[in-house]
Every structure is written in C-alpha cells, then in structure tokens.
Design a protein around this motif. Structure first.
Motif, PDB file in Angstrom:
ATOM      1  N   THR A 151       0.792  -1.185  -0.042  1.00  0.00           N
ATOM      2  CA  THR A 151      -0.063   0.120  -0.088  1.00  0.00           C
ATOM      3  C   THR A 151       0.833   1.375   0.057  1.00  0.00           C
ATOM      4  O   THR A 151       0.227   2.610  -0.348  1.00  0.00           O
ATOM      5  N   GLY A 152       2.100   1.012   0.542  1.00  0.00           N
ATOM      6  CA  GLY A 152       2.869   2.446   0.460  1.00  0.00           C
ATOM      7  C   GLY A 152       2.675   3.064   1.948  1.00  0.00           C
ATOM      8  O   GLY A 152       3.386   3.917   2.198  1.00  0.00           O
ATOM      9  N   PHE A 153       1.884   2.559   2.809  1.00  0.00           N
ATOM     10  CA  PHE A 153       1.877   3.102   4.237  1.00  0.00           C
ATOM     11  C   PHE A 153       3.302   2.881   5.164  1.00  0.00           C
ATOM     12  O   PHE A 153       3.691   1.744   4.792  1.00  0.00           O
ATOM     13  N   PRO A 154       3.419   3.757   5.588  1.00  0.00           N
ATOM     14  CA  PRO A 154       4.599   3.448   6.535  1.00  0.00           C
ATOM     15  C   PRO A 154       4.090   2.585   7.619  1.00  0.00           C
ATOM     16  O   PRO A 154       2.739   2.395   7.975  1.00  0.00           O
ATOM     17  N   SER A 155       4.873   1.507   8.390  1.00  0.00           N
ATOM     18  CA  SER A 155       4.450   0.702   9.158  1.00  0.00           C
ATOM     19  C   SER A 155       4.105   1.400  10.613  1.00  0.00           C
ATOM     20  O   SER A 155       4.601   2.385  10.983  1.00  0.00           O
ATOM     21  N   LEU A 156       3.041   0.836  11.208  1.00  0.00           N
ATOM     22  CA  LEU A 156       2.646   1.353  12.653  1.00  0.00           C
ATOM     23  C   LEU A 156       3.694   1.078  13.719  1.00  0.00           C
ATOM     24  O   LEU A 156       3.626   1.424  14.822  1.00  0.00           O
ATOM     25  N   ARG A 157       4.746  -0.212  13.139  1.00  0.00           N
ATOM     26  CA  ARG A 157       5.378  -0.530  14.167  1.00  0.00           C
ATOM     27  C   ARG A 157       6.731  -0.040  14.212  1.00  0.00           C
ATOM     28  O   ARG A 157       7.241   0.372  13.022  1.00  0.00           O
ATOM     29  N   THR A 158       7.433   0.340  15.089  1.00  0.00           N
ATOM     30  CA  THR A 158       8.638   0.850  15.396  1.00  0.00           C
ATOM     31  C   THR A 158       9.676  -0.057  14.970  1.00  0.00           C
ATOM     32  O   THR A 158      10.892   0.298  14.540  1.00  0.00           O
ATOM     33  N   ASP A 159       9.714  -1.232  15.081  1.00  0.00           N
ATOM     34  CA  ASP A 159      10.730  -2.427  14.829  1.00  0.00           C
ATOM     35  C   ASP A 159      10.551  -2.617  13.329  1.00  0.00           C
ATOM     36  O   ASP A 159      11.498  -3.651  13.057  1.00  0.00           O
ATOM     37  N   LEU A 160      10.017  -1.968  12.443  1.00  0.00           N
ATOM     38  CA  LEU A 160      10.365  -2.119  11.088  1.00  0.00           C
ATOM     39  C   LEU A 160      10.955  -0.888  10.474  1.00  0.00           C
ATOM     40  O   LEU A 160      10.863  -0.716   9.175  1.00  0.00           O
ATOM     41  N   ALA A 161      11.086   0.107  11.324  1.00  0.00           N
ATOM     42  CA  ALA A 161      11.587   1.343  10.638  1.00  0.00           C
ATOM     43  C   ALA A 161      13.104   1.249   9.904  1.00  0.00           C
ATOM     44  O   ALA A 161      13.199   2.046   9.072  1.00  0.00           O
ATOM     45  N   ASP A 162      13.936   0.114  10.427  1.00  0.00           N
ATOM     46  CA  ASP A 162      15.007  -0.039   9.518  1.00  0.00           C
ATOM     47  C   ASP A 162      14.956  -1.188   8.533  1.00  0.00           C
ATOM     48  O   ASP A 162      16.144  -1.474   8.246  1.00  0.00           O
ATOM     49  N   ASP A 163      13.932  -1.802   8.309  1.00  0.00           N
ATOM     50  CA  ASP A 163      13.563  -2.914   7.501  1.00  0.00           C
ATOM     51  C   ASP A 163      14.042  -2.408   6.045  1.00  0.00           C
ATOM     52  O   ASP A 163      13.855  -1.374   5.536  1.00  0.00           O
ATOM     53  N   SER A 164      15.151  -3.024   5.462  1.00  0.00           N
ATOM     54  CA  SER A 164      15.758  -2.816   4.223  1.00  0.00           C
ATOM     55  C   SER A 164      14.768  -3.035   3.041  1.00  0.00           C
ATOM     56  O   SER A 164      14.909  -2.184   2.051  1.00  0.00           O
ATOM     57  N   GLU A 165      13.976  -4.051   3.087  1.00  0.00           N
ATOM     58  CA  GLU A 165      13.184  -4.167   2.032  1.00  0.00           C
ATOM     59  C   GLU A 165      12.012  -2.872   2.016  1.00  0.00           C
ATOM     60  O   GLU A 165      11.717  -2.698   0.996  1.00  0.00           O
ATOM     61  N   LEU A 166      11.517  -2.491   3.079  1.00  0.00           N
ATOM     62  CA  LEU A 166      10.724  -1.212   3.180  1.00  0.00           C
ATOM     63  C   LEU A 166      11.387   0.002   2.687  1.00  0.00           C
ATOM     64  O   LEU A 166      10.798   0.791   2.031  1.00  0.00           O
ATOM     65  N   ALA A 167      12.616   0.051   3.103  1.00  0.00           N
ATOM     66  CA  ALA A 167      13.605   1.119   2.866  1.00  0.00           C
ATOM     67  C   ALA A 167      13.822   1.224   1.227  1.00  0.00           C
ATOM     68  O   ALA A 167      14.042   2.274   0.665  1.00  0.00           O
TER      69      ALA A 167
ATOM     70  N   VAL B 228       7.869   4.635  -2.590  1.00  0.00           N
ATOM     71  CA  VAL B 228       6.621   5.205  -1.840  1.00  0.00           C
ATOM     72  C   VAL B 228       6.517   5.089  -0.411  1.00  0.00           C
ATOM     73  O   VAL B 228       6.618   5.891   0.373  1.00  0.00           O
ATOM     74  N   VAL B 229       6.827   3.864   0.082  1.00  0.00           N
ATOM     75  CA  VAL B 229       7.132   3.580   1.550  1.00  0.00           C
ATOM     76  C   VAL B 229       8.238   4.447   2.160  1.00  0.00           C
ATOM     77  O   VAL B 229       7.932   5.092   3.201  1.00  0.00           O
ATOM     78  N   LYS B 230       9.275   4.683   1.456  1.00  0.00           N
ATOM     79  CA  LYS B 230      10.379   5.490   2.014  1.00  0.00           C
ATOM     80  C   LYS B 230      10.064   6.763   2.274  1.00  0.00           C
ATOM     81  O   LYS B 230      10.405   7.510   3.395  1.00  0.00           O
ATOM     82  N   VAL B 231       9.289   7.327   1.314  1.00  0.00           N
ATOM     83  CA  VAL B 231       9.087   8.951   1.522  1.00  0.00           C
ATOM     84  C   VAL B 231       8.051   8.954   2.578  1.00  0.00           C
ATOM     85  O   VAL B 231       8.271   9.853   3.512  1.00  0.00           O
ATOM     86  N   PHE B 232       6.896   8.084   2.673  1.00  0.00           N
ATOM     87  CA  PHE B 232       6.098   8.394   3.888  1.00  0.00           C
ATOM     88  C   PHE B 232       6.784   8.005   5.146  1.00  0.00           C
ATOM     89  O   PHE B 232       6.354   8.648   6.288  1.00  0.00           O
ATOM     90  N   SER B 233       7.341   6.870   5.202  1.00  0.00           N
ATOM     91  CA  SER B 233       8.002   6.308   6.474  1.00  0.00           C
ATOM     92  C   SER B 233       8.952   7.525   6.907  1.00  0.00           C
ATOM     93  O   SER B 233       9.165   7.587   8.248  1.00  0.00           O
ATOM     94  N   SER B 234       9.748   8.341   5.946  1.00  0.00           N
ATOM     95  CA  SER B 234      10.858   9.268   6.630  1.00  0.00           C
ATOM     96  C   SER B 234      10.163  10.119   7.250  1.00  0.00           C
ATOM     97  O   SER B 234      10.884  10.907   8.091  1.00  0.00           O
TER      98      SER B 234
END
Length: 418
Positions: A336-352, A356-362
């Motif tokens: 979906t491109g949503f950032p994760s609601l979990r803090t333990d996925l903040a540094d996940d390499s696949e999400l990074a 799209v995920v990268k912009v919203f997560s940042s």
C-alpha cells in the motif's frame, strides 16, 4: 482511501445489510471455527491491503474465521453506535477514520478494553507501536483500540507540469508558496487544498508557518498573533492568487490532480495508486520544511476496536494481534505504501527500498496527530475549524473568522481561560 467522512447517498438495503452482519455466535458445533465479523470504511486504493491481512489470518489457523465488510465511513458512523449498544453490530470495527471518535464509544461503554498484550504471536505488542498511537487510544489508563494503520502526508506533484513551468520540487515553505503561485496558470491550479470531507491539510500549512489550533490547555490559539499569521499567507494565496478552488472536498481535490489540472496536492499514501492509474507522471516528496527550518506533517490513523458485547473477546484480540503483527504490517506496507505502525520495522531494508514507503516512512518521526485527545475533537473539527477555513477562503477577515472559531473551540473543549 481518503480519510474523514465521505458523504454519500446510501440505500436502505445497504444499512440493512450492515445490520445483518451483526455479532457472531460462532459455529453451531463445538468443533466449528469461531466466526468474527469486522466493519471498516477502507474502500479506497489501500483496500486490497486490508483484505489481504484477513485472508492471510484465516489461512494461518483453523480455529477462527474472520469476515470483513467495507462500507462508506458515514454509513458505519450512522449505524454502528446503536448496533453496538444493542449487541447487533460486528465483533470488531473501525468506527471512523477519525481516531478521536473512540472517546465517544468509551463514554457509552460500547468498546472492550484490550487486555491481551505482550510479545507472543497471539497477543498485541503495544510496546512496538509508535507511542503517540498508544496514547491516542488510552483512556483512564486502559487501551480501547489499536491502530488499523498509520499514515503521514506527503507532497504529490505532477512532474510534467513542473518541467513545463521550469519549477523544481520545493524543499521549504517559502519555495512551496512560490511554486504554488507560479504553477497556477492556463486553467491549472498550483496546489489544490481541500477543506471539507477530507484528511486535514490546513493544519499542516499552519504548522509550517509556526501556528497551531489549540494549546496544551486545549484553549484555541487561532486568534493569537501566531495563529492569524499562520493562516494569512495561505488564505491570500487562495483568495487573491487562486492557487486552489474554494470549498473542495477531498474527492474533488483528488479528481483535479488526477485529471492533470493541479500541479500539487498534500495527501496520504492511499492516493498514489489512483494517481498512477490516471496516468499522472507522479512525483512524491516530503512536505517542505517549516519556516523554523524543522520538518512537520500530519500523522493519521484509524482505530480498530472490539465490541463490548462480542461473544468472543479472546479471539477478537488474537485477530488484532495478527493485524498489528510484524509479518502482516510489513506485507501491508509493501502493498500500500503506508509506513508501518510498528517501530521495529523502521530500519527494514526491504521497506526502505520501496520508493513510496520510503517517502512516507521518512516523515513518521516529524508527524503530528490532529487534535489528539482534545475534548470533543470531532466537533472542534466539524463545527469550528472546517467552517473557519471555508469562511476565510470566501472572504471573511482573518480577525473576525479566528475570533468566532476560537470562541466555539473554547466552548467545545471546556477551556475557560487563556
């Protein structure tokens, strides 16, 4: 999906259909799986992501079967309060796209406090949620909902229109204002700004200018010098420079951007699939930094809560544990491109690696919730803030508009002194 209520004409049959999916009694035989029903308003481009969570949960075990139905938010908000009070509603629901609505259900004792917390596969690991999300749904030291998602707002822009105008993506609030003005030409708008039936964009503009809506005591600061000064440049751009039509709903603003008639829009990750499908040469960047030099944007979440009258509280909490779990949340973010609601996925390499995920997560660390835990926040928005923006963009003076809105806000929040 665009957050906030989407007004729609809903047939009586729809309402009857919702009530027909009331709290489940499970299987008729002891060996049958427990059946849980879920209502949500997730009907937009992010809907497949939520549907996949349910599908994966049902496939992961055999003792619980979940059925989820999605209807317009206004339908749920009309039917759910009485349905839950009478025990005819679903076991679980996202009551509204406004997280503050949970307070109303807590007052009527319609939602179940969540007790199955921990770090096992069948418990809800609240320690891994962003702290603001836990605080938002906690009343009297009890948690009454979990976040169904977490989204930040970013700046969408039409690359083709930018190239034609010789404009580069803005990185500061001053550049954003200049770009909005320059890109307003030839029947096209520089920055479409919805002001009703939408995720709130105007608070972001205020924050960028150093203003706010209420202070720590829940007293309005709209009529303060900072409050007025944070509204004036954007009101002037709409009224005098015509960077956006007046009175747009969220859907109308989206339609202008999708049609190539707007160069920029502030929106969440749910909008990206529709814009791409419309053939827009799409760019997404962080919301430009504020006048102070610091980044800020809006963070948004929708609650998932359990009916106080469900016959299966343990199983309902187990499903929410899966929904908010690490595996489901990573898959949801990637789809979906949503950032994760979990803090333990903040540094996940696949999400990074997902652009799209990268912009919203940042932007998660710099995001703010809208009117979090402000008394009567839903009414503050609908009865004071939305009318304020509508009146200002139609020519009401800043002093008069903010004075009227401030009185209404203080009345709603119970603020008695500045």
């Amino acid at each position: 999906m665009r957050y906030k209520k989407q007004l729609a004409v809903v047939a009586v049959a729809t309402a009857v259909g919702l009530l027909a999916t009331g709290c489940s009694g499970g299987g008729s035989n002891s060996g049958d799986p427990v059946k849980l029903t879920v209502w949500t308003g997730f009907t937009g481009g992010d809907a497949p992501g939520y549907e996949q969570i349910v599908k994966d949960f049902n496939a992961s075990q055999k003792k619980i079967t979940v059925t989820m139905s999605a209807e317009p938010w206004d339908t749920i908000q009309q039917k759910l309060p009485s349905a839950w009070m009478t025990g005819q509603g679903p076991d679980i629901a996202a009551p509204a796209s406004d997280p503050n609505v949970i307070a109303q259900y807590v007052k009527t004792k319609s939602v179940l406090p969540i007790t199955k917390t921990g770090d096992s596969a069948t418990t809800i690991n609240v320690s891994k949620f962003a702290p603001a999300l836990v605080d938002e749904f906690t009343y009297n030291d009890k948690l009454y909902a979990v976040p169904a998602n977490y989204a930040t707002l970013s700046l969408y822009y039409n690359k083709a229109l930018f190239t034609a105008a010789g404009v580069t993506p803005p990185t500061t609030v001053d550049e954003l204002k200049a770009a909005a003005k320059k890109l307003t030409t030839d029947g096209k708008y520089g920055l479409v700004l919805a002001d009703n039936n939408t995720i709130q964009m105007w608070p972001v503009l205020q924050w960028l200018e150093g203003g706010d809506i209420v202070d720590a005591k829940n007293c309005s600061v709209l009529s303060s010098t900072k409050g007025r000064d944070s509204l004036k440049p954007w009101v002037d751009l709409v009224v005098n420079d015509k960077i956006s039509p007046v009175g747009l709903t969220g859907a109308e603003a989206d339609a202008l951007f999708s049609a190539g008639k707007a160069a920029m829009e502030i929106n969440g990750p749910w909008a990206a699939p529709g814009y791409k499908k419309a053939g827009i040469d799409l760019g997404i960047v962080q919301v430009p930094v504020a006048a102070s030099g610091k980044p800020v944007t809006l963070g948004s979440t929708a609650p998932l809560a359990i009916s106080a009258k469900t016959k299966h509280p343990e199983e309902a909490q187990e499903f929410l544990a899966y929904w908010t779990g690490k595996v489901a949340q990573k898959k949801f973010s990637l789809s979906t491109g949503f950032p994760s609601l979990r803090t333990d996925l903040a540094d996940d390499s696949e999400l990074a690696a997902n652009p799209v995920v990268k912009v919203f997560s940042s932007q998660v660390p710099d995001s703010r919730l809208y009117l979090p835990q402000v008394p009567n926040a839903t009414q503050v928005d609908s009865d004071a803030y939305v009318p304020l923006i509508g009146s200002l963009t139609r020519g009401t003076g800043i002093d008069d508009g903010t004075s009227t809105a401030s009185k209404k806000i203080d009345e709603l929040t119970g603020c008695s002194s500045k």
